[in-house]
Design an enzyme around this catalytic site. Structure first.
Site, PDB file in Angstrom:
ATOM      1  N   TYR A 100       0.772  -1.206  -0.024  1.00  0.00           N
ATOM      2  CA  TYR A 100      -0.106   0.075  -0.040  1.00  0.00           C
ATOM      3  C   TYR A 100       0.744   1.166   0.116  1.00  0.00           C
ATOM      4  O   TYR A 100       1.920   1.208   0.704  1.00  0.00           O
ATOM      5  CB  TYR A 100      -0.873   0.000   1.392  1.00  0.00           C
ATOM      6  CG  TYR A 100      -1.841   1.342   1.420  1.00  0.00           C
ATOM      7  CD1 TYR A 100      -3.051   1.588   0.805  1.00  0.00           C
ATOM      8  CD2 TYR A 100      -1.203   2.425   2.040  1.00  0.00           C
ATOM      9  CE1 TYR A 100      -3.519   2.661   0.888  1.00  0.00           C
ATOM     10  CE2 TYR A 100      -1.747   3.733   2.181  1.00  0.00           C
ATOM     11  CZ  TYR A 100      -2.959   3.803   1.479  1.00  0.00           C
ATOM     12  OH  TYR A 100      -3.591   5.105   1.586  1.00  0.00           O
ATOM     13  N   GLU A 188      -3.141   7.729  -4.289  1.00  0.00           N
ATOM     14  CA  GLU A 188      -3.216   6.367  -3.547  1.00  0.00           C
ATOM     15  C   GLU A 188      -2.922   5.362  -4.481  1.00  0.00           C
ATOM     16  O   GLU A 188      -3.559   5.245  -5.522  1.00  0.00           O
ATOM     17  CB  GLU A 188      -4.477   6.004  -2.692  1.00  0.00           C
ATOM     18  CG  GLU A 188      -4.395   4.821  -1.815  1.00  0.00           C
ATOM     19  CD  GLU A 188      -5.864   4.648  -1.143  1.00  0.00           C
ATOM     20  OE1 GLU A 188      -5.827   4.988  -0.083  1.00  0.00           O
ATOM     21  OE2 GLU A 188      -6.762   4.461  -1.840  1.00  0.00           O
TER      22      GLU A 188
END
Ligand code: GDP
Ligand code: MN
Length: 359
Positions: A100, A188
């Site tokens: 992530y 993101e």
């Protein structure tokens, strides 16, 4: 403004972040053609909602025929109430690891914060709740930016092999460049994948600060609410409330709106160009009424937007009130446009012009 995955990936890719090969498809046949080129593919519903995987919005196909079938299924679906209109069809990666990486604004600190985790691919809020120690974060000084050593420090927390470490540090640096360049409040990649084929941003999410849209040049025309009616006055407004007030005023004064388009909070000349094109494309439109209540949207920006459009096919009546109304009006009056301050007066003028041109 929330960008779709494929739009975010285009920006990521232009900024040096590797993304899987892929193309957008709007029907099963197109999806099948893409699969013909790419081989095994993943088909991804393009909707503004997270957790598409869990909701059934990600499907795999190993042949063009299967891609066609899966595309049909996805295009018939609703995901979290949203209709699926586009698919991103990409080469399927053989994934080894999912990480992530995300940058957002920490309002309390008044700085951007870069978060990374070795637990990618899943809901990051869950990771934060269940194993917060698996998330590492670092604040970024706005006037300094992300130093290469800071990107490497973040990457060093992820238990990577040395060759992975280098590419992933570079992805982090480039992700910050995207964040800064696009005035994002969220940039993101979930997941960053280490795959047999290489290291890629397998998903991409970019949320642009609406207050910065005036200086960002996105094509927002597809996001602008547009409603078609049966009259002859085209309307461009900012905000849903003002749209209704404009319709009511025109009707009350005996006119008939042909349509309305809500430009929301942005007013770059690109936005205005698309808005004017869209509204004048309605064959019944005789005159266009631009009704702007300046707030975040500045009237001078709208005026520059209008002046930036080289050919406007229909006559305009502009009403400016609020932020920088005087500046905006002066800019347009200089070029001979009809500009009013009063909504009733402007609406009457538009109705009169529409009637004249009807004969
Ligand atoms: P989201 O559910 O909306 O976040 O959609 P993602 O694009 O992040 O995809 C969800 C999950 O699908 C990923 O975490 C992966 O596990 C899986 N996935 C996506 N693309 C691929 C791919 O090319 N190959 C494989 N094996 N899995 C993929
Ligand atoms: Mn994801």
């Amino acid at each position: 403004m929330d960008l779709l995955e494929y739009q975010s990936k285009k920006i990521f890719s232009n900024t040096g972040i590797p993304v899987p090969r892929g193309e957008v498809s709007e029907n099963p046949e197109e999806a099948s053609n893409v699969a013909e080129k790419l081989g095994e593919v993943v088909l991804k519903a393009q909707v503004r909602a997270g957790g598409r995987g869990k909701a059934g919005g990600i499907k795999f196909a190993s042949s063009p025929e299967e891609a066609e079938k899966r595309a049909g299924e996805l295009l018939d679906m609703k995901i979290k109430g949203l209709k699926v209109e586009k698919l991103l069809v990409e080469e399927k990666l053989n994934i080894k690891k999912e990480l992530y990486a995300g940058i957002t604004i920490d309002r309390t600190a008044g700085k951007a914060v870069f978060m990374v985790s070795s637990e990618g691919g899943v809901d990051i809020e869950e990771v934060a709740k269940l194993s917060p120690k698996r998330i590492f974060s670092k604040h970024i000084e706005p006037f300094i930016g992300l130093y290469p050593y800071a990107a490497r420090e973040l990457a060093s927390k992820l238990g990577l092999e040395i060759d992975e470490f280098k590419s992933i540090s570079d992805i982090f640096l480039n992700l910050y460049r995207v964040f800064e360049k696009t005035d994002a409040h969220l940039a993101e990649i979930n997941p960053v994948v280490v795959a047999e084929e290489g290291i890629y941003a397998a998903d991409a999410k970019l949320v642009i600060d609406d207050d910065a849209l005036f200086r960002q040049d996105f094509d927002r025309s597809k996001d602008m609410p547009y409603v078609e009616l049966s009259g002859n006055i085209g309307c461009i407004v900012n905000g849903a409330g003002l749209a209704m007030a404009t319709m009511d005023t025109i009707k009350y004064l005996g006119g008939e709106p042909a349509n309305f388009l809500d430009i929301g909070g942005g007013a770059s000349s690109n936005t205005m160009k698309k808005a004017l094109e869209k509204v004048s494309s309605h064959p019944k439109v005789r005159v266009i009424f631009v009704n702007i209540l300046g707030g975040i949207t500045r009237c001078d920006e709208v005026a520059r937007g209008i002046l930036g459009v080289s050919e406007i096919e229909k006559p305009l009546v502009v009403r400016f009130r609020g932020t920088r109304a005087e500046e905006g009006s002066a800019l347009l009056r200089d070029k001979g446009y009809n500009v009013e301050r009063d909504m009733i007066k402007a609406a009457k003028l538009a109705i009169g012009m529409a009637e004249e041109r009807e004969d």
